[in-house]
Enzyme design. Structure first.
Site, PDB file in Angstrom:
ATOM      1  N   HIS A   1       9.218   7.251   7.392  1.00 60.32           N
ATOM      2  CA  HIS A   1       9.735   7.338   6.019  1.00 60.32           C
ATOM      3  C   HIS A   1      11.215   7.722   6.119  1.00 60.32           C
ATOM      4  O   HIS A   1      11.666   8.256   7.133  1.00 60.32           O
ATOM      5  CB  HIS A   1       8.903   8.338   5.205  1.00 60.32           C
ATOM      6  CG  HIS A   1       7.545   7.802   4.847  1.00 60.32           C
ATOM      7  ND1 HIS A   1       7.238   7.350   3.590  1.00 60.32           N
ATOM      8  CD2 HIS A   1       6.438   7.607   5.602  1.00 60.32           C
ATOM      9  CE1 HIS A   1       5.984   6.901   3.580  1.00 60.32           C
ATOM     10  NE2 HIS A   1       5.468   7.050   4.797  1.00 60.32           N
TER      11      HIS A   1
ATOM     12  N   CYS B   1       4.712   9.219  -0.452  1.00 58.81           N
ATOM     13  CA  CYS B   1       3.304   9.609  -0.327  1.00 58.81           C
ATOM     14  C   CYS B   1       3.006  10.624  -1.409  1.00 58.81           C
ATOM     15  O   CYS B   1       3.692  11.638  -1.514  1.00 58.81           O
ATOM     16  CB  CYS B   1       3.008  10.194   1.052  1.00 58.81           C
ATOM     17  SG  CYS B   1       1.303  10.765   1.193  1.00 58.81           S
TER      18      CYS B   1
ATOM     19  N   ARG C   1       0.838  -1.218   0.000  1.00 58.09           N
ATOM     20  CA  ARG C   1       0.000   0.000   0.000  1.00 58.09           C
ATOM     21  C   ARG C   1       0.866   1.259   0.000  1.00 58.09           C
ATOM     22  O   ARG C   1       0.890   2.007  -0.965  1.00 58.09           O
ATOM     23  CB  ARG C   1      -0.948  -0.030   1.218  1.00 58.09           C
ATOM     24  CG  ARG C   1      -2.053   1.019   1.167  1.00 58.09           C
ATOM     25  CD  ARG C   1      -1.627   2.419   1.530  1.00 58.09           C
ATOM     26  NE  ARG C   1      -1.021   2.527   2.856  1.00 58.09           N
ATOM     27  CZ  ARG C   1      -0.471   3.652   3.299  1.00 58.09           C
ATOM     28  NH1 ARG C   1      -0.443   4.742   2.567  1.00 58.09           N
ATOM     29  NH2 ARG C   1       0.094   3.677   4.501  1.00 58.09           N
ATOM     30  N   ASP C   2       1.616   1.501   1.067  1.00 54.57           N
ATOM     31  CA  ASP C   2       2.334   2.784   1.177  1.00 54.57           C
ATOM     32  C   ASP C   2       3.445   2.859   0.143  1.00 54.57           C
ATOM     33  O   ASP C   2       3.779   3.945  -0.344  1.00 54.57           O
ATOM     34  CB  ASP C   2       2.922   2.950   2.590  1.00 54.57           C
ATOM     35  CG  ASP C   2       3.127   4.405   2.970  1.00 54.57           C
ATOM     36  OD1 ASP C   2       2.949   5.281   2.107  1.00 54.57           O
ATOM     37  OD2 ASP C   2       3.470   4.676   4.138  1.00 54.57           O
TER      38      ASP C   2
ATOM     39  N   ASN D   1       8.967   4.249   2.899  1.00 55.73           N
ATOM     40  CA  ASN D   1       9.145   3.792   4.281  1.00 55.73           C
ATOM     41  C   ASN D   1      10.500   3.136   4.400  1.00 55.73           C
ATOM     42  O   ASN D   1      11.045   2.625   3.427  1.00 55.73           O
ATOM     43  CB  ASN D   1       8.091   2.737   4.642  1.00 55.73           C
ATOM     44  CG  ASN D   1       6.702   3.269   4.582  1.00 55.73           C
ATOM     45  OD1 ASN D   1       6.065   3.227   3.546  1.00 55.73           O
ATOM     46  ND2 ASN D   1       6.220   3.782   5.695  1.00 55.73           N
TER      47      ASN D   1
ATOM     48  N   HIS E   1       6.062   4.749  12.326  1.00 52.63           N
ATOM     49  CA  HIS E   1       5.923   4.643  10.853  1.00 52.63           C
ATOM     50  C   HIS E   1       6.832   5.709  10.253  1.00 52.63           C
ATOM     51  O   HIS E   1       6.455   6.862  10.115  1.00 52.63           O
ATOM     52  CB  HIS E   1       4.445   4.874  10.510  1.00 52.63           C
ATOM     53  CG  HIS E   1       4.108   4.881   9.055  1.00 52.63           C
ATOM     54  ND1 HIS E   1       3.374   3.878   8.450  1.00 52.63           N
ATOM     55  CD2 HIS E   1       4.352   5.770   8.073  1.00 52.63           C
ATOM     56  CE1 HIS E   1       3.181   4.152   7.183  1.00 52.63           C
ATOM     57  NE2 HIS E   1       3.775   5.303   6.917  1.00 52.63           N
TER      58      HIS E   1
HETATM   59  P1  HMG Z   1     -13.495  14.163  -1.412  1.00 48.99           P
HETATM   60  O1  HMG Z   1     -13.383  14.802  -2.772  1.00 48.99           O
HETATM   61  O2  HMG Z   1     -13.630  15.076  -0.244  1.00 48.99           O
HETATM   62  O3  HMG Z   1     -14.662  13.087  -1.361  1.00 48.99           O
HETATM   63  O4  HMG Z   1     -12.245  13.216  -1.234  1.00 48.99           O
HETATM   64  P2  HMG Z   1     -16.103  13.034  -1.918  1.00 48.99           P
HETATM   65  O5  HMG Z   1     -16.872  12.171  -0.988  1.00 48.99           O
HETATM   66  O6  HMG Z   1     -16.604  14.427  -2.225  1.00 48.99           O
HETATM   67  O7  HMG Z   1     -15.959  12.231  -3.309  1.00 48.99           O
HETATM   68  C1  HMG Z   1     -15.263  12.752  -4.450  1.00 48.99           C
HETATM   69  C2  HMG Z   1     -15.131  11.650  -5.490  1.00 48.99           C
HETATM   70  O8  HMG Z   1     -14.343  10.571  -4.985  1.00 48.99           O
HETATM   71  C3  HMG Z   1     -16.461  11.010  -5.883  1.00 48.99           C
HETATM   72  O9  HMG Z   1     -16.321  10.547  -7.207  1.00 48.99           O
HETATM   73  C4  HMG Z   1     -16.542   9.811  -4.967  1.00 48.99           C
HETATM   74  O10 HMG Z   1     -17.364   8.779  -5.471  1.00 48.99           O
HETATM   75  C5  HMG Z   1     -15.101   9.360  -4.944  1.00 48.99           C
HETATM   76  P3  HMG Z   1     -16.851  11.410  -8.481  1.00 48.99           P
HETATM   77  O11 HMG Z   1     -18.301  11.633  -8.201  1.00 48.99           O
HETATM   78  O12 HMG Z   1     -16.038  12.683  -8.487  1.00 48.99           O
HETATM   79  O13 HMG Z   1     -16.568  10.500  -9.635  1.00 48.99           O
HETATM   80  N1  HMG Z   1     -14.770   8.665  -3.693  1.00 48.99           N
HETATM   81  C6  HMG Z   1     -14.287   7.405  -3.642  1.00 48.99           C
HETATM   82  N2  HMG Z   1     -13.987   6.515  -4.603  1.00 48.99           N
HETATM   83  C7  HMG Z   1     -13.496   5.313  -4.184  1.00 48.99           C
HETATM   84  N3  HMG Z   1     -13.304   4.999  -2.891  1.00 48.99           N
HETATM   85  C8  HMG Z   1     -13.586   5.868  -1.909  1.00 48.99           C
HETATM   86  C9  HMG Z   1     -14.102   7.131  -2.270  1.00 48.99           C
HETATM   87  N4  HMG Z   1     -14.476   8.219  -1.552  1.00 48.99           N
HETATM   88  C10 HMG Z   1     -14.892   9.138  -2.435  1.00 48.99           C
HETATM   89  N5  HMG Z   1     -13.363   5.552  -0.635  1.00 48.99           N
HETATM   90  C11 HMG Z   1     -11.109  11.353  -0.241  1.00 48.99           C
HETATM   91  C12 HMG Z   1     -11.965  12.576  -0.002  1.00 48.99           C
HETATM   92  C13 HMG Z   1     -10.580  10.907   1.084  1.00 48.99           C
HETATM   93  C14 HMG Z   1     -11.970  10.263  -0.854  1.00 48.99           C
HETATM   94  C15 HMG Z   1      -9.970  11.717  -1.216  1.00 48.99           C
HETATM   95  O14 HMG Z   1      -9.351  12.913  -0.799  1.00 48.99           O
HETATM   96  C16 HMG Z   1      -8.944  10.636  -1.327  1.00 48.99           C
HETATM   97  O15 HMG Z   1      -9.239   9.547  -1.807  1.00 48.99           O
HETATM   98  N6  HMG Z   1      -7.706  10.905  -0.922  1.00 48.99           N
HETATM   99  C17 HMG Z   1      -6.611   9.954  -1.033  1.00 48.99           C
HETATM  100  C18 HMG Z   1      -5.939   9.845   0.290  1.00 48.99           C
HETATM  101  C19 HMG Z   1      -4.810   8.841   0.226  1.00 48.99           C
HETATM  102  O16 HMG Z   1      -5.006   7.702  -0.166  1.00 48.99           O
HETATM  103  N7  HMG Z   1      -3.613   9.286   0.619  1.00 48.99           N
HETATM  104  C20 HMG Z   1      -2.471   8.416   0.707  1.00 48.99           C
HETATM  105  C21 HMG Z   1      -2.595   7.499   1.882  1.00 48.99           C
HETATM  106  S1  HMG Z   1      -2.279   8.321   3.451  1.00 48.99           S
HETATM  107  C22 HMG Z   1      -0.572   8.120   3.678  1.00 48.99           C
HETATM  108  O17 HMG Z   1       0.108   7.687   2.787  1.00 48.99           O
HETATM  109  C23 HMG Z   1       0.020   8.430   5.038  1.00 48.99           C
HETATM  110  C24 HMG Z   1       0.288   7.166   5.849  1.00 48.99           C
HETATM  111  O18 HMG Z   1       1.159   6.289   5.162  1.00 48.99           O
HETATM  112  C25 HMG Z   1       0.941   7.548   7.202  1.00 48.99           C
HETATM  113  C26 HMG Z   1       2.103   8.505   7.017  1.00 48.99           C
HETATM  114  O19 HMG Z   1       3.080   8.177   6.345  1.00 48.99           O
HETATM  115  O20 HMG Z   1       1.993   9.569   7.590  1.00 48.99           O
HETATM  116  C27 HMG Z   1      -0.997   6.411   6.167  1.00 48.99           C
HETATM  117 MG    MG Z   2       3.311   6.490   5.079  1.00 53.37          MG
END
Ligand code: HMG
Ligand code: MG
Length: 285
Positions: A208, A239, A14-15, A248, A206
């Site tokens: 990076h 990310c 995933r990450d 990571n 966690h």
């Molecule tokens: P939004 O625009 O506020 O959400 O996004 P929305 O509810 O208004 O929906 C917008 C569109 O997204 C719609 O589609 C929804 O259907 C779709 P459209 O009508 O435009 O075609 N949608 C989805 N589709 C599939 N699955 C879903 C989903 N939700 C909405 N679950 C949202 C909010 C969170 C969805 C968006 O901002 C997003 O997906 N962000 C991605 C976040 C992400 O994955 N980031 C990377 C992971 S976090 C990370 O890496 C950090 C970590 O490793 C720890 C660290 O290192 O610190 C964990």
């Molecule tokens: Mg991360």
């Protein structure tokens, strides 16, 4: 659990793969997870159920989760930012989910398009549904030392979000140095604040590895009692919402390091090397 046990929580599929520029097929991802399943992990974070527009690399999450061969004793996990993601993850057979918050407002907005407070409103129904379904929920806090948008992050801000996730029912809080800019000093100061709210055995590190401090940061966390660390096989990834962030810390490097310190991980180093070779191959395409 043995007193000298360190859990290495594999997050590479995933990450790691969420940030690889090359399109990687579901079949390749499934093969990597299946190899990792042979290594002895308790947890493998397989994918995320997020907007495919935001993270196209994870659009095949259901296919990957349904395609893997599940090994006994391994919990296969996925990130779910909202109910849409939670429902899709459950339909695909996830064992455990993770919700993800940020300690900084800037990253919260860029990553999940809402404030920290709004993110907790989105998490509430997920936590309720997961409780009813008996699905464990892990909580992430991002930007625990530095934020790419807001700069240095106050330890108290991290402690507040960690405490809120813990109070909401997360069984473990993973503290993310998203940018990889933390040092043993900033990590220790952050942890001392968090430990006032959440006990060490409920925390994970966690890290990076952008600045090459991840192993030293693990040492700082070990000294304060943490025994769970997130890693990515082959050091994959970064990310997409933290420009400049590296992957990571590599699983195989942490395995070697903590084993040399006398900790048990339950992992097979030879299998990890085989998986790391697959990860490197995926990077190069
Ligand atoms: P939004 O625009 O506020 O959400 O996004 P929305 O509810 O208004 O929906 C917008 C569109 O997204 C719609 O589609 C929804 O259907 C779709 P459209 O009508 O435009 O075609 N949608 C989805 N589709 C599939 N699955 C879903 C989903 N939700 C909405 N679950 C949202 C909010 C969170 C969805 C968006 O901002 C997003 O997906 N962000 C991605 C976040 C992400 O994955 N980031 C990377 C992971 S976090 C990370 O890496 C950090 C970590 O490793 C720890 C660290 O290192 O610190 C964990
Ligand atoms: Mg991360």
């Amino acid at each position: 659990m043995a007193r000298n046990f360190v859990e290495i929580f594999e997050v590479g599929p995933r990450d790691g793969l969420q940030n690889e520029p090359r399109a990687i097929s579901a079949a390749e991802k499934i093969a990597l997870v299946d190899k990792l399943s042979e290594a002895g992990f308790r947890h493998i974070e397989v994918t995320s159920f997020v907007s495919p527009k935001a993270v196209p690399q994870m659009a095949d999450g259901a296919e990957v989760l349904q395609g893997i061969i599940k090994a006994d004793g391994v919990a296969y996990t996925a990130l779910t930012p909202n109910m849409k993601g939670y429902e899709a993850a459950v339909a695909a057979g996830v064992d455990e989910i993770a919700i993800f918050a940020s300690a900084s407002e800037g990253f919260s907005q860029k990553n999940i398009n809402c404030s920290i407070a709004e993110s907790f409103e989105r998490f509430a129904p997920i936590l309720k549904a997961a409780r009813h379904a008996d699905i464990p929920v892990r909580g992430y806090v991002s930007c625990v030392t530095d934020c790419p948008y807001d700069g240095p992050v106050a330890p108290e801000a991290v402690a507040k979000v960690a405490a809120d996730l813990f109070a909401a029912g997360c069984y473990e809080i993973s503290l993310g140095d998203t940018l990889g800019k933390g040092t043993p000093d900033t990590v220790a100061r952050m942890l001392l604040a968090v430990l006032k709210e959440v006990p060490a055995h409920r925390l994970a590190g966690h890290f990076h590895n952008t600045d090459g401090h991840a192993i030293a940061n693990i040492d700082a966390a070990l000294a304060l009692g943490l025994r769970v660390f997130d890693t990515a096989i082959g050091g994959l990834g970064g990310c997409p919402f933290a420009p400049g962030a590296e992957g990571n810390v590599a699983t195989e490097a942490v395995q070697e390091h903590v084993t040399a310190l006398g900790y048990e991980t339950g992992l097979c180093s030879e299998t990890l090397e085989e998986a790391a070779a697959m990860a490197r191959q995926m990077r190069q395409g």
